[in-house]
Design a protein around this motif. Structure first.
Motif, PDB file in Angstrom:
ATOM      1  N   ASP A  50       0.842  -1.200   0.000  1.00  0.00           N
ATOM      2  CA  ASP A  50       0.000   0.000   0.000  1.00  0.00           C
ATOM      3  C   ASP A  50       0.877   1.249   0.000  1.00  0.00           C
ATOM      4  O   ASP A  50       1.692   1.432   0.910  1.00  0.00           O
ATOM      5  CB  ASP A  50      -0.899   0.040   1.246  1.00  0.00           C
ATOM      6  CG  ASP A  50      -1.985  -1.002   1.230  1.00  0.00           C
ATOM      7  OD1 ASP A  50      -2.291  -1.526   0.148  1.00  0.00           O
ATOM      8  OD2 ASP A  50      -2.536  -1.288   2.314  1.00  0.00           O
ATOM      9  N   PRO A  51       0.724   2.114  -1.002  1.00  0.00           N
ATOM     10  CA  PRO A  51       1.510   3.352  -1.017  1.00  0.00           C
ATOM     11  C   PRO A  51       1.095   4.283   0.120  1.00  0.00           C
ATOM     12  O   PRO A  51      -0.091   4.390   0.448  1.00  0.00           O
ATOM     13  CB  PRO A  51       1.183   3.991  -2.362  1.00  0.00           C
ATOM     14  CG  PRO A  51       0.503   2.927  -3.162  1.00  0.00           C
ATOM     15  CD  PRO A  51      -0.104   1.976  -2.188  1.00  0.00           C
ATOM     16  N   LEU A  52       2.064   4.925   0.722  1.00  0.00           N
ATOM     17  CA  LEU A  52       1.791   5.840   1.828  1.00  0.00           C
ATOM     18  C   LEU A  52       0.872   6.980   1.396  1.00  0.00           C
ATOM     19  O   LEU A  52       0.018   7.409   2.170  1.00  0.00           O
ATOM     20  CB  LEU A  52       3.107   6.394   2.391  1.00  0.00           C
ATOM     21  CG  LEU A  52       3.033   7.099   3.730  1.00  0.00           C
ATOM     22  CD1 LEU A  52       2.388   6.223   4.801  1.00  0.00           C
ATOM     23  CD2 LEU A  52       4.419   7.524   4.169  1.00  0.00           C
ATOM     24  N   ASP A  53       1.003   7.434   0.154  1.00  0.00           N
ATOM     25  CA  ASP A  53       0.144   8.539  -0.295  1.00  0.00           C
ATOM     26  C   ASP A  53      -1.326   8.116  -0.387  1.00  0.00           C
ATOM     27  O   ASP A  53      -2.226   8.945  -0.283  1.00  0.00           O
ATOM     28  CB  ASP A  53       0.638   9.172  -1.589  1.00  0.00           C
ATOM     29  CG  ASP A  53       0.709   8.213  -2.760  1.00  0.00           C
ATOM     30  OD1 ASP A  53       0.632   6.989  -2.566  1.00  0.00           O
ATOM     31  OD2 ASP A  53       0.863   8.698  -3.901  1.00  0.00           O
ATOM     32  N   THR A  54      -1.593   6.837  -0.547  1.00  0.00           N
ATOM     33  CA  THR A  54      -2.979   6.348  -0.544  1.00  0.00           C
ATOM     34  C   THR A  54      -3.590   6.494   0.846  1.00  0.00           C
ATOM     35  O   THR A  54      -4.740   6.906   0.986  1.00  0.00           O
ATOM     36  CB  THR A  54      -3.034   4.876  -1.010  1.00  0.00           C
ATOM     37  OG1 THR A  54      -2.439   4.781  -2.296  1.00  0.00           O
ATOM     38  CG2 THR A  54      -4.462   4.367  -1.082  1.00  0.00           C
ATOM     39  N   LEU A  55      -2.800   6.164   1.874  1.00  0.00           N
ATOM     40  CA  LEU A  55      -3.261   6.363   3.253  1.00  0.00           C
ATOM     41  C   LEU A  55      -3.497   7.848   3.508  1.00  0.00           C
ATOM     42  O   LEU A  55      -4.540   8.222   4.060  1.00  0.00           O
ATOM     43  CB  LEU A  55      -2.250   5.805   4.247  1.00  0.00           C
ATOM     44  CG  LEU A  55      -2.525   6.105   5.725  1.00  0.00           C
ATOM     45  CD1 LEU A  55      -3.843   5.483   6.183  1.00  0.00           C
ATOM     46  CD2 LEU A  55      -1.369   5.632   6.596  1.00  0.00           C
ATOM     47  N   GLU A  56      -2.555   8.673   3.111  1.00  0.00           N
ATOM     48  CA  GLU A  56      -2.691  10.115   3.321  1.00  0.00           C
ATOM     49  C   GLU A  56      -3.937  10.662   2.618  1.00  0.00           C
ATOM     50  O   GLU A  56      -4.650  11.501   3.179  1.00  0.00           O
ATOM     51  CB  GLU A  56      -1.436  10.832   2.826  1.00  0.00           C
ATOM     52  CG  GLU A  56      -0.222  10.504   3.662  1.00  0.00           C
ATOM     53  CD  GLU A  56       1.082  11.011   3.062  1.00  0.00           C
ATOM     54  OE1 GLU A  56       1.063  11.733   2.036  1.00  0.00           O
ATOM     55  OE2 GLU A  56       2.136  10.673   3.625  1.00  0.00           O
ATOM     56  N   ALA A  57      -4.209  10.190   1.421  1.00  0.00           N
ATOM     57  CA  ALA A  57      -5.399  10.641   0.698  1.00  0.00           C
ATOM     58  C   ALA A  57      -6.673  10.213   1.422  1.00  0.00           C
ATOM     59  O   ALA A  57      -7.658  10.954   1.459  1.00  0.00           O
ATOM     60  CB  ALA A  57      -5.391  10.109  -0.735  1.00  0.00           C
ATOM     61  N   GLU A  58      -6.664   9.028   2.002  1.00  0.00           N
ATOM     62  CA  GLU A  58      -7.856   8.515   2.701  1.00  0.00           C
ATOM     63  C   GLU A  58      -8.154   9.304   3.966  1.00  0.00           C
ATOM     64  O   GLU A  58      -9.303   9.641   4.240  1.00  0.00           O
ATOM     65  CB  GLU A  58      -7.665   7.032   3.038  1.00  0.00           C
ATOM     66  CG  GLU A  58      -8.814   6.406   3.784  1.00  0.00           C
ATOM     67  CD  GLU A  58     -10.128   6.411   3.007  1.00  0.00           C
ATOM     68  OE1 GLU A  58     -11.178   6.681   3.624  1.00  0.00           O
ATOM     69  OE2 GLU A  58     -10.114   6.149   1.783  1.00  0.00           O
ATOM     70  N   ILE A  59      -7.121   9.582   4.773  1.00  0.00           N
ATOM     71  CA  ILE A  59      -7.371  10.221   6.072  1.00  0.00           C
ATOM     72  C   ILE A  59      -7.160  11.738   6.044  1.00  0.00           C
ATOM     73  O   ILE A  59      -7.530  12.428   6.991  1.00  0.00           O
ATOM     74  CB  ILE A  59      -6.544   9.566   7.196  1.00  0.00           C
ATOM     75  CG1 ILE A  59      -5.047   9.739   6.982  1.00  0.00           C
ATOM     76  CG2 ILE A  59      -6.924   8.088   7.331  1.00  0.00           C
ATOM     77  CD1 ILE A  59      -4.179   9.205   8.125  1.00  0.00           C
ATOM     78  N   GLY A  60      -6.539  12.254   4.986  1.00  0.00           N
ATOM     79  CA  GLY A  60      -6.410  13.695   4.839  1.00  0.00           C
ATOM     80  C   GLY A  60      -5.180  14.321   5.464  1.00  0.00           C
ATOM     81  O   GLY A  60      -5.078  15.549   5.528  1.00  0.00           O
ATOM     82  N   PHE A  61      -4.249  13.511   5.929  1.00  0.00           N
ATOM     83  CA  PHE A  61      -3.005  14.039   6.496  1.00  0.00           C
ATOM     84  C   PHE A  61      -1.953  12.930   6.488  1.00  0.00           C
ATOM     85  O   PHE A  61      -2.265  11.762   6.289  1.00  0.00           O
ATOM     86  CB  PHE A  61      -3.213  14.576   7.919  1.00  0.00           C
ATOM     87  CG  PHE A  61      -3.636  13.537   8.923  1.00  0.00           C
ATOM     88  CD1 PHE A  61      -2.703  12.840   9.685  1.00  0.00           C
ATOM     89  CD2 PHE A  61      -4.978  13.244   9.112  1.00  0.00           C
ATOM     90  CE1 PHE A  61      -3.094  11.886  10.604  1.00  0.00           C
ATOM     91  CE2 PHE A  61      -5.385  12.289  10.034  1.00  0.00           C
ATOM     92  CZ  PHE A  61      -4.443  11.604  10.784  1.00  0.00           C
ATOM     93  N   SER A  62      -0.712  13.330   6.708  1.00  0.00           N
ATOM     94  CA  SER A  62       0.385  12.371   6.793  1.00  0.00           C
ATOM     95  C   SER A  62       0.701  12.088   8.257  1.00  0.00           C
ATOM     96  O   SER A  62       0.941  13.036   9.024  1.00  0.00           O
ATOM     97  CB  SER A  62       1.644  12.925   6.110  1.00  0.00           C
ATOM     98  OG  SER A  62       2.760  12.094   6.398  1.00  0.00           O
TER      99      SER A  62
END
Length: 131
Positions: A50-62
């Motif tokens: 899972d790319p980290l940017d996919t997580l960031e896009a889902e939750i709205g922050f890094s």
């Protein structure tokens, strides 16, 4: 990445240990009020590949940057924003983020395996306490 917004999706998880952990969290939340993903938040499972940017896009922050001043993880002034960080013996890290006064947040479960973003695993290993 799996996004779990209802009990049917949680019940369908093939990993018994993860399913039990998340069902336990739903039960704990439901002691105070019925769990409603739209009102209180939901669960996200980060898996190998899972790319980290996919997580960031889902939750709205890094999770690897300070929410208030954008300081990156690893910098001496970095401060994580989670409410809870645990390492579960079932092979998962859990990070809980509460984002609003009404209790809305995300409960992230990160698989502790090769193939998960190495910086995310370092972050988890740095801060997570044994469950």
């Amino acid at each position: 990445m799996r996004v779990l917004r209802d009990e049917a999706a949680i019940a369908a998880l093939p990993e018994a240990g993860l399913r039990a952990l998340i069902q336990k969290r739903v039960s704990e939340i439901s002691e105070h009020c019925p769990w409603d993903a739209d009102e209180l938040g939901y669960f996200v499972v980060v898996e190998p590949g899972d790319p980290l940017d996919t997580l960031e896009a889902e939750i709205g922050f890094s999770v690897l940057r300070n929410l208030f001043n954008d300081t990156p993880f690893g910098h001496p002034d970095f401060a994580p924003a989670f409410e809870l960080a645990e390492a579960h013996p079932e092979g998962y890290f859990e990070l809980v983020y509460i984002l609003g006064d009404g209790g809305f947040g995300y409960d992230l479960f990160i698989v502790d395996q090769p193939g998960v973003d190495p910086a995310l695993l370092r972050f988890c290993r740095t801060y997570a306490l044994p469950a």
